[in-house]
Each structure stands twice: as structure tokens, then as C-alpha cells.
Design an enzyme around this catalytic site. Sequence first.
Site, PDB file in Angstrom:
ATOM      1  N   HIS A  15      -3.406  -8.582   1.762  1.00 32.64           N
ATOM      2  CA  HIS A  15      -2.702  -7.600   0.924  1.00 32.64           C
ATOM      3  C   HIS A  15      -1.390  -8.173   0.391  1.00 32.64           C
ATOM      4  CE1 HIS A  15      -4.762  -3.785   0.711  1.00 32.64           C
ATOM      5  NE2 HIS A  15      -4.965  -3.728   2.016  1.00 32.64           N
ATOM      6  N   GLN A  46       0.808  -1.228   0.000  1.00 33.75           N
ATOM      7  CA  GLN A  46       0.000   0.000   0.000  1.00 33.75           C
ATOM      8  C   GLN A  46       0.840   1.277   0.000  1.00 33.75           C
ATOM      9  OE1 GLN A  46      -2.603  -1.407   3.455  1.00 33.75           O
ATOM     10  NE2 GLN A  46      -4.048  -0.293   2.149  1.00 33.75           N
TER      11      GLN A  46
END
Length: 170
Positions: free
Chosen positions: A138, A50
Site C-alpha cells: 500500500h 487508506q
Amino acid sequence: MIYPIVKYGDPVLETPAEPITKFDDELRKLAEDMFESMYAAHGVGLAAPQIGIGKRIVVIDVTFKEDPNAKLVLINPVVIRQEGRQRSSEGCLSLPDFREDVTRAKIVTVKAQDLEGKWFEKTGEELLARALLHETDHLEGTLYIDHISGLKRDMMKRKIRKLVRAGEWK
Ligand SMILES: [Zn+2]
């Protein structure tokens, strides 16, 4: 250092991250920067992809600064146990202003390495269980929208395409 958060659409978010093998000062600095970036973005969890770094490290603080002991750094985490079910609304810093109900396990145990490379286990319930699964996902290039219905996901993607065209999704 505060990193900008990478938004949905960037391929780094949908690419499995690389294992971490070096436990050095650079890694400690990255973990610190990730906490700083997560707090700046008002999040309770952040995975390295991210911030555009394809490595297997996540930081979590479900108390958002309330309890310093709640700060978690998970390196090369693996989910080893899942029990029960919970369903509630979930969001992601890489998909700002969107939320959807997601069904997840209620109790989750991961094993992971700490900043020294030592393996440990961590069990979480409710919000922490959700965060452990969301952030570990993720690292596989999986987002929470992969756990919602195709119809809802398509609706979200349409809205995002509109925001991209309007120059409001960068
Ligand atoms: Zn997320």
C-alpha cells in the site's frame, strides 16, 4: 478518532507514500487512530493511504484484538526477506466485498521503525506474512489486485464502475 476508509479509485491509494521523519505525539495519535479505524472496519491491517494520509505507516493485528502483543506498528517498513509460497484468498478494506486468490511468500521479514524511531525486524508466517506484504505494498501505491490476472482485475474494475454509477461506491 475513526477515519473513513478511502476506497479504490482515489489516487492516494495508487501514489507512493512519503517517508516519516518526525516521531512525535502526533504520530502516536495517528497510530492509535489507525488501530481504531481498522477495528471499526473489521480489518486486520491498515496503511495510512487508506485513510487518505500519504505517509509510510501501517498497523497490523492479525489476531483482531485477541492478543494485545500482536499489535504491530510499522513505520517506513522495508521487506528484506521472502521465502516459500502460499496461495489464498485476500481482501482489502479499500475494495470492500471483493476477494481473490493471491500468491505471496509464506515467510516474510520486514525491517521498520517503531514509534520512537528505533529500527527493528519482524518475521511473519502465513497470514502475518501476507499482511506484511499487503500493507507494505500500500505504501508503494500497489494494491492486491495488481497481483492477480489482468482478466480478473478487469472484471473487478467493471463491477466497481457499475457500483460507482449506482452511487454505491463512495
Ligand atoms: Zn489493503
